[in-house]
Design a protein around this motif. Structure first.
Motif, PDB file in Angstrom:
ATOM      1  N   PHE A 153       0.820  -1.211   0.000  1.00 46.37           N
ATOM      2  CA  PHE A 153       0.000   0.000   0.000  1.00 46.37           C
ATOM      3  C   PHE A 153       0.853   1.261   0.000  1.00 46.37           C
ATOM      4  O   PHE A 153       0.438   2.302  -0.527  1.00 46.37           O
ATOM      5  CB  PHE A 153      -0.948  -0.002   1.203  1.00 46.37           C
ATOM      6  CG  PHE A 153      -2.005  -1.066   1.134  1.00 46.37           C
ATOM      7  CD1 PHE A 153      -2.769  -1.226  -0.015  1.00 46.37           C
ATOM      8  CD2 PHE A 153      -2.226  -1.916   2.201  1.00 46.37           C
ATOM      9  CE1 PHE A 153      -3.748  -2.211  -0.087  1.00 46.37           C
ATOM     10  CE2 PHE A 153      -3.200  -2.900   2.140  1.00 46.37           C
ATOM     11  CZ  PHE A 153      -3.958  -3.046   0.988  1.00 46.37           C
ATOM     12  N   GLY A 154       2.050   1.174   0.582  1.00 42.63           N
ATOM     13  CA  GLY A 154       2.946   2.324   0.543  1.00 42.63           C
ATOM     14  C   GLY A 154       3.375   2.658  -0.874  1.00 42.63           C
ATOM     15  O   GLY A 154       3.504   3.830  -1.235  1.00 42.63           O
ATOM     16  N   SER A 155       3.577   1.624  -1.682  1.00 45.93           N
ATOM     17  CA  SER A 155       3.960   1.866  -3.077  1.00 45.93           C
ATOM     18  C   SER A 155       2.789   2.399  -3.899  1.00 45.93           C
ATOM     19  O   SER A 155       2.986   3.121  -4.876  1.00 45.93           O
ATOM     20  CB  SER A 155       4.480   0.571  -3.702  1.00 45.93           C
ATOM     21  OG  SER A 155       3.448  -0.415  -3.760  1.00 45.93           O
ATOM     22  N   ILE A 156       1.567   2.061  -3.499  1.00 43.85           N
ATOM     23  CA  ILE A 156       0.386   2.518  -4.246  1.00 43.85           C
ATOM     24  C   ILE A 156       0.015   3.957  -3.883  1.00 43.85           C
ATOM     25  O   ILE A 156      -0.252   4.786  -4.762  1.00 43.85           O
ATOM     26  CB  ILE A 156      -0.810   1.583  -3.962  1.00 43.85           C
ATOM     27  CG1 ILE A 156      -0.526   0.172  -4.494  1.00 43.85           C
ATOM     28  CG2 ILE A 156      -2.091   2.145  -4.602  1.00 43.85           C
ATOM     29  CD1 ILE A 156      -1.601  -0.838  -4.132  1.00 43.85           C
ATOM     30  N   PHE A 157       0.006   4.259  -2.587  1.00 40.41           N
ATOM     31  CA  PHE A 157      -0.478   5.571  -2.138  1.00 40.41           C
ATOM     32  C   PHE A 157       0.641   6.498  -1.675  1.00 40.41           C
ATOM     33  O   PHE A 157       0.365   7.619  -1.238  1.00 40.41           O
ATOM     34  CB  PHE A 157      -1.463   5.376  -0.971  1.00 40.41           C
ATOM     35  CG  PHE A 157      -2.619   4.472  -1.287  1.00 40.41           C
ATOM     36  CD1 PHE A 157      -3.598   4.853  -2.182  1.00 40.41           C
ATOM     37  CD2 PHE A 157      -2.717   3.220  -0.691  1.00 40.41           C
ATOM     38  CE1 PHE A 157      -4.660   4.026  -2.471  1.00 40.41           C
ATOM     39  CE2 PHE A 157      -3.777   2.371  -0.975  1.00 40.41           C
ATOM     40  CZ  PHE A 157      -4.749   2.782  -1.878  1.00 40.41           C
ATOM     41  N   GLY A 158       1.887   6.053  -1.780  1.00 42.39           N
ATOM     42  CA  GLY A 158       2.995   6.789  -1.176  1.00 42.39           C
ATOM     43  C   GLY A 158       3.188   8.205  -1.660  1.00 42.39           C
ATOM     44  O   GLY A 158       3.686   9.057  -0.925  1.00 42.39           O
ATOM     45  N   LYS A 159       2.804   8.519  -2.903  1.00 41.99           N
ATOM     46  CA  LYS A 159       3.044   9.860  -3.436  1.00 41.99           C
ATOM     47  C   LYS A 159       1.880  10.817  -3.185  1.00 41.99           C
ATOM     48  O   LYS A 159       1.951  11.995  -3.543  1.00 41.99           O
ATOM     49  CB  LYS A 159       3.317   9.769  -4.938  1.00 41.99           C
ATOM     50  CG  LYS A 159       4.611   9.020  -5.259  1.00 41.99           C
ATOM     51  CD  LYS A 159       4.895   9.009  -6.753  1.00 41.99           C
ATOM     52  CE  LYS A 159       6.208   8.283  -7.039  1.00 41.99           C
ATOM     53  NZ  LYS A 159       6.517   8.250  -8.494  1.00 41.99           N
ATOM     54  N   LEU A 160       0.807  10.319  -2.571  1.00 42.79           N
ATOM     55  CA  LEU A 160      -0.325  11.185  -2.254  1.00 42.79           C
ATOM     56  C   LEU A 160      -0.043  11.968  -0.968  1.00 42.79           C
ATOM     57  O   LEU A 160       0.886  11.661  -0.232  1.00 42.79           O
ATOM     58  CB  LEU A 160      -1.597  10.350  -2.086  1.00 42.79           C
ATOM     59  CG  LEU A 160      -2.053   9.517  -3.293  1.00 42.79           C
ATOM     60  CD1 LEU A 160      -3.285   8.700  -2.922  1.00 42.79           C
ATOM     61  CD2 LEU A 160      -2.346  10.410  -4.485  1.00 42.79           C
ATOM     62  N   ASP A 174       2.770   7.980   2.613  1.00 44.27           N
ATOM     63  CA  ASP A 174       3.592   6.857   3.071  1.00 44.27           C
ATOM     64  C   ASP A 174       3.762   6.878   4.595  1.00 44.27           C
ATOM     65  O   ASP A 174       3.809   5.826   5.234  1.00 44.27           O
ATOM     66  CB  ASP A 174       4.953   6.852   2.372  1.00 44.27           C
ATOM     67  CG  ASP A 174       5.748   8.133   2.592  1.00 44.27           C
ATOM     68  OD1 ASP A 174       5.167   9.123   3.087  1.00 44.27           O
ATOM     69  OD2 ASP A 174       6.945   8.143   2.260  1.00 44.27           O
ATOM     70  N   VAL A 175       3.789   8.078   5.187  1.00 41.96           N
ATOM     71  CA  VAL A 175       3.890   8.183   6.644  1.00 41.96           C
ATOM     72  C   VAL A 175       2.611   7.663   7.297  1.00 41.96           C
ATOM     73  O   VAL A 175       2.655   6.862   8.235  1.00 41.96           O
ATOM     74  CB  VAL A 175       4.153   9.643   7.065  1.00 41.96           C
ATOM     75  CG1 VAL A 175       4.103   9.777   8.590  1.00 41.96           C
ATOM     76  CG2 VAL A 175       5.490  10.126   6.528  1.00 41.96           C
TER      77      VAL A 175
END
Length: 243
Positions: A34-41, A50-51
């Motif tokens: 999920f960090g790779s999917i939503f990390g740039k939002l 990502d945090v």
């Protein structure tokens, strides 16, 4: 509280392959996904996704580890281990305290492991922020430890594991720990408020977001602590009276 028994209980849990694979490995794997999917939002509270994803999945793993206390309690009831303990100097409150403290103890390495994964993937926080988030989440796990104990005192050894596993899915998904609520329909964001995992996530995010959610999150989790604690005391007394 019997510290020798507590140490043995913690060692038994940490040596379990299921603990390593499911309680630690699954939240880390989900964070990587999920960090790779939503990390740039960027979340509405201003935090990088990502945090927040790291905090949410750490909360999910730690709460699950604490909740699975019930599996061991139910198995001990089924095997007659609780009856044997009553022949020793250990009393009921001491037994219950060991179970809760051991659940809290095993939640800590889950939090640390997910945070280490976040650090390795470039999550940047100050030392004070890391400490505040870790402490907030760890204290917030206490209601789940007591809730797991309550489940174990009502269930049987061969069914509680499946029940708890099935319970963790809605707690994680509908509680907003798997997927950020701001990318989901509004009704799901509203529904999340009825799940303790949502408030645990809020408790972990608050040291960074400063959105005024610390008080409400603490109050809701306190309610989730008190009610299961009363159930545990009542149920354990009934069990003791029957044996």
């Amino acid at each position: 509280m019997n510290t020798t028994y507590l140490g043995l209980e913690i060692k038994r849990i940490l040596r379990s392959p299921q603990f390593t694979i499911f309680t630690i490995g699954m939240p880390v794997a989900m964070f990587l996904l999920f960090g790779s999917i939503f990390g740039k939002l960027v979340a509405p509270n201003g935090l990088p996704a990502d945090v927040q994803t790291m905090i949410n999945l750490a909360a999910y793993g730690a709460s699950g580890g604490a909740l699975f206390t019930g599996t061991r309690v139910a198995q001990e009831r089924t095997d007659g281990w609780q009856r044997q303990l009553r022949l020793t100097p250990m009393r009921g409150p001491g037994y219950l305290a060991v179970k809760v403290v051991s659940a809290m103890a095993v939640a800590l390495p889950v939090l640390v492991t997910v945070f280490v994964a976040g650090l390795a993937l470039g999550v940047h926080l100050t030392a004070a922020q890391w400490g505040l988030v870790l402490g907030s989440l760890w204290l917030g796990v206490l209601p789940f430890a007591v809730l797991g104990l309550a489940i174990g005192l009502f269930g049987k050894g061969d069914t509680v594991g499946a029940v708890t596993g099935a319970l963790m899915m809605p707690l994680g998904m509908l509680g907003g720990l798997w997927i950020p609520l701001y990318v989901l329909p509004d009704w799901m964001a509203t529904l999340a408020h009825f799940f303790p995992t949502y408030w645990l996530g809020r408790l972990g995010v608050e040291p960074l977001a400063h959105a005024g959610g610390l008080g409400p999150a603490a109050l809701v989790l306190a309610g989730w602590l008190v009610v299961p604690a009363l159930v545990v005391v009542r149920r354990f007394r009934l069990d003791t009276a029957r044996l």
